[in-house]
Design a protein around this motif. Structure first.
Motif, PDB file in Angstrom:
ATOM      1  N   VAL A  36       0.859  -1.235   0.009  1.00  0.00           N
ATOM      2  CA  VAL A  36      -0.034  -0.072  -0.022  1.00  0.00           C
ATOM      3  C   VAL A  36       0.825   1.306  -0.003  1.00  0.00           C
ATOM      4  O   VAL A  36       2.051   1.246   0.829  1.00  0.00           O
ATOM      5  CB  VAL A  36      -0.919   0.032   1.401  1.00  0.00           C
ATOM      6  N   TYR A  38       2.699   4.637   0.966  1.00  0.00           N
ATOM      7  CA  TYR A  38       2.673   5.272   2.249  1.00  0.00           C
ATOM      8  C   TYR A  38       2.220   6.627   2.067  1.00  0.00           C
ATOM      9  O   TYR A  38       2.755   7.268   1.235  1.00  0.00           O
ATOM     10  CB  TYR A  38       4.448   5.489   2.653  1.00  0.00           C
ATOM     11  N   LEU A  60      -7.916  10.720   1.586  1.00  0.00           N
ATOM     12  CA  LEU A  60      -8.654   9.272   2.036  1.00  0.00           C
ATOM     13  C   LEU A  60     -10.112   9.004   1.867  1.00  0.00           C
ATOM     14  O   LEU A  60     -10.533   7.982   2.175  1.00  0.00           O
ATOM     15  CB  LEU A  60      -8.120   9.013   3.439  1.00  0.00           C
TER      16      LEU A  60
ATOM     17  N   LEU B 133      -6.422  -6.330   6.284  1.00  0.00           N
ATOM     18  CA  LEU B 133      -6.634  -5.803   5.112  1.00  0.00           C
ATOM     19  C   LEU B 133      -8.009  -6.102   4.607  1.00  0.00           C
ATOM     20  O   LEU B 133      -8.820  -5.338   4.293  1.00  0.00           O
ATOM     21  CB  LEU B 133      -5.471  -5.706   4.453  1.00  0.00           C
ATOM     22  N   VAL B 167     -11.988   2.494   5.475  1.00  0.00           N
ATOM     23  CA  VAL B 167     -10.979   2.909   4.290  1.00  0.00           C
ATOM     24  C   VAL B 167      -9.735   3.409   5.039  1.00  0.00           C
ATOM     25  O   VAL B 167      -8.695   3.108   4.584  1.00  0.00           O
ATOM     26  CB  VAL B 167     -11.457   3.995   3.287  1.00  0.00           C
ATOM     27  N   VAL B 168      -9.897   4.249   6.026  1.00  0.00           N
ATOM     28  CA  VAL B 168      -8.691   4.917   6.737  1.00  0.00           C
ATOM     29  C   VAL B 168      -7.873   3.682   7.671  1.00  0.00           C
ATOM     30  O   VAL B 168      -6.621   3.761   7.201  1.00  0.00           O
ATOM     31  CB  VAL B 168      -9.036   6.113   7.819  1.00  0.00           C
ATOM     32  N   TYR B 170      -7.914   0.608   6.676  1.00  0.00           N
ATOM     33  CA  TYR B 170      -7.068  -0.049   5.406  1.00  0.00           C
ATOM     34  C   TYR B 170      -5.639   0.567   5.293  1.00  0.00           C
ATOM     35  O   TYR B 170      -4.506  -0.119   5.020  1.00  0.00           O
ATOM     36  CB  TYR B 170      -8.010  -0.271   4.265  1.00  0.00           C
ATOM     37  N   GLN B 171      -5.616   1.947   5.064  1.00  0.00           N
ATOM     38  CA  GLN B 171      -4.396   2.689   4.967  1.00  0.00           C
ATOM     39  C   GLN B 171      -3.356   2.517   5.911  1.00  0.00           C
ATOM     40  O   GLN B 171      -2.576   2.164   5.702  1.00  0.00           O
ATOM     41  CB  GLN B 171      -4.826   4.159   4.496  1.00  0.00           C
ATOM     42  N   ARG B 172      -3.835   2.614   7.143  1.00  0.00           N
ATOM     43  CA  ARG B 172      -3.031   2.263   8.197  1.00  0.00           C
ATOM     44  C   ARG B 172      -2.343   0.913   8.329  1.00  0.00           C
ATOM     45  O   ARG B 172      -1.360   0.733   8.874  1.00  0.00           O
ATOM     46  CB  ARG B 172      -3.570   2.620   9.601  1.00  0.00           C
ATOM     47  N   GLY B 174      -1.908  -1.091   5.848  1.00  0.00           N
ATOM     48  CA  GLY B 174      -0.991  -1.168   4.737  1.00  0.00           C
ATOM     49  C   GLY B 174       0.174  -0.422   4.931  1.00  0.00           C
ATOM     50  O   GLY B 174       1.167  -1.057   4.701  1.00  0.00           O
ATOM     51  N   GLU B 175       0.250   0.610   5.696  1.00  0.00           N
ATOM     52  CA  GLU B 175       1.559   1.255   6.230  1.00  0.00           C
ATOM     53  C   GLU B 175       2.244   0.172   7.245  1.00  0.00           C
ATOM     54  O   GLU B 175       3.397   0.265   7.203  1.00  0.00           O
ATOM     55  CB  GLU B 175       1.272   2.695   6.816  1.00  0.00           C
ATOM     56  N   THR B 176       1.402  -0.253   8.177  1.00  0.00           N
ATOM     57  CA  THR B 176       1.930  -1.165   9.136  1.00  0.00           C
ATOM     58  C   THR B 176       2.823  -2.429   8.604  1.00  0.00           C
ATOM     59  O   THR B 176       3.736  -2.719   8.811  1.00  0.00           O
ATOM     60  CB  THR B 176       0.780  -1.590   9.994  1.00  0.00           C
ATOM     61  N   LEU B 177       1.962  -2.965   7.253  1.00  0.00           N
ATOM     62  CA  LEU B 177       2.633  -4.024   6.813  1.00  0.00           C
ATOM     63  C   LEU B 177       3.762  -3.706   6.020  1.00  0.00           C
ATOM     64  O   LEU B 177       4.799  -4.305   5.954  1.00  0.00           O
ATOM     65  CB  LEU B 177       1.753  -4.652   5.523  1.00  0.00           C
TER      66      LEU B 177
END
Lengths: 62, 190, 84
Positions: A36, A38, A60, B133, B167-168, B170-172, B174-177
């Motif tokens: 994803v 960053y 977002l 996710l 949605v938010v 999912y983004q976090r 994703g960044e953690t991954l």
């Protein structure tokens, strides 16, 4: 999108640890891995607008 | 541990009862893609997260999901509150009524009780984050379906809010991954 | 909308913005712009909470507005619809 590939995010905490540099997208992505982009910090909504939208981040809203 | 704040995360004031919508929304209370499953999933997985960013993310999203569970419970309660039993029978939601009355019980919309089989918690953080996710995406789809069948703005607005939170998150995740991939790639753990 | 609800919804807005920034900061802990916005929202939220609690009673149990009556139990609880 080209410049996004170069942009990096320093996730390490300056106060307590060694920073890790993470590009917006991996420079050498591996097969069989999910990535994803960053997020970079931009303008944010006012608190009232944020509550209405469900996020403080305009990029977002999807 | 946790402290309670005497407010919902997003305002909920439903004045028009709608028992059928209540039962539809109930799946986000105790169903497979619901907020209880989400919260337990992240709060259980956080114990095996390897980096400080990952621990904080799982801890705090797991906590926010409890606030969402409260929002969903509030909606179900307000949509069902004081509706006469005969009315529930006419609307074909009387099977739920004869089991629970008008109480809020963690089940899906078909009455299947909540089960921990909806979630997984593994030692492998990459496996966990990929599940997370997917879970956010499935919850987002469920909110889309709920919004499709709702017509009261007092119901639609909080559903839209909850949908955007997926949605938010999912983004976090994703960044953690990304962080976990980076640090594990270097064989370095915190 | 009455004054109490208006004030509570303002607190909800600031607390929500704070929580969304908190999640961002968890994966961007050195982002000084996000830290600056977090600090501003936090100060506003604390002001509004002080105002609300002095007028309408506690938002958290760890708050004792007066020593003759335990106001924490007072209605409305968040799931109660005041208009119904």
């Amino acid at each position: 999108m080209d410049n996004l590939n170069i942009a990096t995010v320093y996730t390490g905490n300056n106060c307590t640890g060694e920073p890790i540099m993470i590009p917006v997208m991996p420079i050498r992505p591996e097969l069989a891995r999910a990535y994803v982009p960053y997020q970079l910090y931009n303008k944010i909504f006012s608190p009232q607008e944020s509550l209405k939208k469900g996020t403080v981040f305009p990029e977002l809203v999807k | 541990m946790w402290f309670y704040d005497k407010k919902t995360q997003y305002p909920i004031k439903i004045t028009k009862p709608d028992p059928r919508m209540a039962i539809a929304i109930l799946t986000q209370y105790g169903g497979p893609n619901g907020e209880l499953a989400a919260s337990l999933r992240y709060l259980s997985q956080r114990f095996s997260m390897p980096t400080k960013e990952a621990k904080a993310t799982l801890n705090d999203i797991g906590t926010e999901e409890l606030a969402h569970l409260e929002m969903i419970g509030t909606m179900v309660h307000q949509l069902m509150d004081k509706v006469p039993p005969k009315e529930l029978e006419k609307l074909h939601v009387d099977t739920n009524y004869v089991i629970h009355g008008r109480a809020v019980y963690p089940s899906d919309s078909n009455g299947v009780p909540f089960t921990a089989a909806y979630i997984e918690s593994m030692e492998d953080p990459i496996a966990n984050l990929n599940e997370d996710l997917a879970a956010e995406e499935k919850a987002r789809a469920t909110y889309d379906y709920l919004i499709n069948i709702a017509d009261d703005p007092d119901v639609i607005d909080p559903l839209r809010f909850l949908r955007e939170r997926e949605v938010v998150h999912y983004q976090r995740f994703g960044e953690t991954l990304r962080i976990v991939q980076e640090t594990m790639g270097r064989k370095k753990f915190y | 909308m009455d004054e109490q609800t208006t004030l509570l919804e303002q607190i909800m807005a600031y607390d929500f913005a704070l929580y969304d920034l908190q999640l961002f900061l968890n994966t961007h802990p050195s982002d000084t712009n996000a830290l600056r916005d977090y600090k501003m929202a936090l100060e506003q939220s604390e002001n509004l909470r002080r105002q609300y609690q002095s007028k309408y009673g506690p938002l958290t149990a760890r708050y004792l507005p007066n020593t003759t009556c335990w106001q924490w139990i007072n209605d409305p609880w968040p799931w109660n619809n005041k208009e119904v």
